[in-house]
Write an enzyme that holds these catalytic residues in place. Structure first.
Site, PDB file in Angstrom:
ATOM      1  N   HIS A 180     -13.210  -5.058  -5.161  1.00 49.30           N
ATOM      2  CA  HIS A 180     -14.175  -4.567  -4.185  1.00 49.30           C
ATOM      3  C   HIS A 180     -15.318  -3.882  -4.937  1.00 49.30           C
ATOM      4  CE1 HIS A 180     -15.214  -3.024  -0.211  1.00 49.30           C
ATOM      5  NE2 HIS A 180     -15.347  -1.812  -0.718  1.00 49.30           N
ATOM      6  N   SER A 197     -19.848  -3.134   1.578  1.00 46.92           N
ATOM      7  CA  SER A 197     -18.752  -2.411   2.224  1.00 46.92           C
ATOM      8  C   SER A 197     -19.192  -1.739   3.528  1.00 46.92           C
ATOM      9  CB  SER A 197     -18.177  -1.413   1.212  1.00 46.92           C
ATOM     10  OG  SER A 197     -16.863  -1.133   1.540  1.00 46.92           O
ATOM     11  N   LYS A 216     -21.580  -3.369   6.590  1.00 48.28           N
ATOM     12  CA  LYS A 216     -21.460  -3.356   8.055  1.00 48.28           C
ATOM     13  C   LYS A 216     -22.805  -2.914   8.640  1.00 48.28           C
ATOM     14  CE  LYS A 216     -16.883  -1.107   7.297  1.00 48.28           C
ATOM     15  NZ  LYS A 216     -15.973  -2.021   6.714  1.00 48.28           N
ATOM     16  N   TRP A 247      -7.966  -5.761   1.227  1.00 37.46           N
ATOM     17  CA  TRP A 247      -8.195  -4.809   2.333  1.00 37.46           C
ATOM     18  C   TRP A 247      -9.313  -5.315   3.253  1.00 37.46           C
ATOM     19  CZ3 TRP A 247      -5.876  -1.172   4.840  1.00 37.46           C
ATOM     20  CH2 TRP A 247      -6.543  -0.086   5.428  1.00 37.46           C
TER      21      TRP A 247
HETATM   22  C1  GTR Z   1     -12.860   1.817   2.937  1.00 31.90           C
HETATM   23  C2  GTR Z   1     -12.935   1.310   4.344  1.00 31.90           C
HETATM   24  C3  GTR Z   1     -13.594  -0.027   4.340  1.00 31.90           C
HETATM   25  C4  GTR Z   1     -14.863  -0.018   3.532  1.00 31.90           C
HETATM   26  C5  GTR Z   1     -14.805   0.863   2.311  1.00 31.90           C
HETATM   27  C6  GTR Z   1     -16.125   1.269   1.698  1.00 31.90           C
HETATM   28  O1  GTR Z   1     -12.113   2.926   2.761  1.00 31.90           O
HETATM   29  O2  GTR Z   1     -11.639   1.250   4.846  1.00 31.90           O
HETATM   30  O3  GTR Z   1     -13.806  -0.466   5.652  1.00 31.90           O
HETATM   31  O4  GTR Z   1     -15.934   0.325   4.310  1.00 31.90           O
HETATM   32  O5  GTR Z   1     -14.159   2.047   2.540  1.00 31.90           O
HETATM   33  O6  GTR Z   1     -17.119   1.457   2.392  1.00 31.90           O
HETATM   34  O7  GTR Z   1     -16.153   1.421   0.488  1.00 31.90           O
END
Ligand code: GTR
Length: 410
Positions: free
Chosen positions: A388, A247, A251, A338
């Site tokens: 996720h 997540s 990045k 998402w």
């Molecule tokens: C979310 C964000 C994503 C992702 C995620 C995370 O809220 O919008 O881009 O990075 O968090 O890191 O769990």
């Protein structure tokens, strides 16, 4: 682009992406040497200028201290060390506490995965000997596990399902992980006590220029500092270190892998917007929402693309291209809309021409695969069923991919 989130593939629209091989002057690179000398530095600079911000040249000293050692960790199969990585200049210090697991029986030096964790080393491994991190933490766990932005005993083992330590060790790999909050707390003012305050020249005022580094670049910098230590450890095979992240930390892992070519393999798990998802595809999280929700993650310039992703001079397939010819694994999850799983796949696909310059196949396949059918060559990809998250299934694929590309005898 409108402000509502699109999850309808038929409304994604036409999204041609910039030609990864075409240079700013209009010429097209046709061989690996021109990619390395001309096009790669251009793309790296564009990502630094417009997306993650430029990491300053930093002068610092480091020292390493073994805080603890347990030669009978994980039920006797691993050696666990906690190592303090102290980064200092004349006035400031930051300390990253690395938890390092090495298989006891494997032939040394061992290949290894490095990744930041979300909730502290004590959340990765419930062993009571691991101290609870004292650093600021987001109040996003249950109300007992983090109180007033500090982790409690209840958070022990909280994210252990994301770090299948026995599986990693059994596969002959080491694992090194640290809490990302050791580098910088994940909130808009977090920089004030983190490495961006300690080691960049704008520190006293906090007046970031539009191209200055954001928090993701700071976490990526921390990953390189962990690498610096690992390189000094003779038990670790420093030419076989993979950087992995989930997540937001996916990045950071991608940006670390792009900037620091010592990372021999890169794994992006559900990295989504600002990671592997193409920015031009209007599906799931947008540049605008990520910048509004997390204003500290990217540089100031990135915000100018909030309503104009098509004006961004690059797209995320070029970030994938920066990893070439090193192996890159991109993992998506089916219910993680998402993060735009298909957009994550397409970044890999559109990076293939870079791998071709090196005589390699990247993803090779052209169609988005069914769930739980891993594909790819030097770029690996799977779409896992479920949410996720990072699961044992994901790790099984990362390990298989690393075993193949690192040529680890089984
Ligand atoms: C979310 C964000 C994503 C992702 C995620 C995370 O809220 O919008 O881009 O990075 O968090 O890191 O769990």
């Amino acid at each position: 682009m409108n402000d509502s989130v699109n999850y309808d593939e038929s409304k994604v629209g036409n999204h041609s992406v910039p030609d990864v091989l075409r240079c700013k002057d209009g010429s097209r690179v046709e061989d690996a040497a021109s990619w390395i000398i001309r096009r790669r530095p251009e793309i790296l600079d564009l990502f630094a200028t417009y997306v993650y911000g430029k990491t300053p040249v930093i002068y610092f000293d480091t020292s390493y201290e073994i805080l603890s050692e347990d030669s009978n960790a994980l039920g006797g199969v691993a050696i666990r060390k906690e190592v303090a990585i102290r980064i200092t200049n004349k006035t400031n210090a930051s300390v990253i506490v690395l938890a390092l697991y090495l298989p006891k029986d494997a032939r040394k030096p061992v290949p290894l995965f490095l990744g930041c964790n979300y909730n502290g080393n004590h959340a990765v491994d419930p062993d009571k000997k691991i101290p609870i991190t004292q650093h600021w933490m987001r109040n996003t766990l249950d109300e007992k596990s983090v109180v007033n932005n500090r982790a409690t005993e209840f958070s022990r083992g909280y994210e252990s399902s994301r770090w299948p330590l026995e599986l990693i060790i059994k596969s002959g790999f080491g694992l090194a992980t640290f809490y990302y909050g050791d580098v910088e707390a994940d909130h808009p003012q977090g920089w004030r006590s983190g490495v961006r305050a300690h080691f960049s020249s704008h520190a006293p005022t906090g007046e970031f220029r539009v191209e200055d580094w954001g928090a993701i670049a700071a976490w990526a910098w921390g990953l390189s500092r962990a690498f610096d230590y690992l390189e000094t450890n003779a038990e670790v095979d420093s030419v076989k270190i993979a950087v992995m992240g989930h997540s937001r930390l996916g990045k950071a892992a991608l940006w670390a892998g792009a900037l620091d070519e010592r990372f021999a393999l890169v794994v992006s798990n559900n990295s989504g917007a600002g990671g592997m998802a193409l920015a031009r595809r209007d599906f799931g999280e947008s540049i605008k929402s990520i910048n509004e929700n997390f204003p500290h993650w990217f540089c100031g310039n990135y915000k100018t693309f909030n309503d104009f992703p098509e004006k961004l001079p690059i797209d995320m397939h070029q970030l994938a291209g920066l990893i070439a010819p090193r192996p890159l694994y991109i993992a998506s999850a089916q219910e993680d809309l998402w993060a735009d799983p298909k957009g994550e796949f397409l970044s890999g696909k559109f990076a293939d021409p870079v791998y071709s310059l090196f005589g390699e196949h990247g993803l090779k396949v052209t169609d988005w695969p069914e769930a739980n059918h891993p594909v790819g060559e030097k770029i690996g990809y799977h779409l896992r069923t479920g949410k996720h998250d990072v699961t044992a299934y994901d790790w099984e694929q990362f390990l298989r991919f690393a075993i193949k590309h690192f040529r680890i005898p089984q």
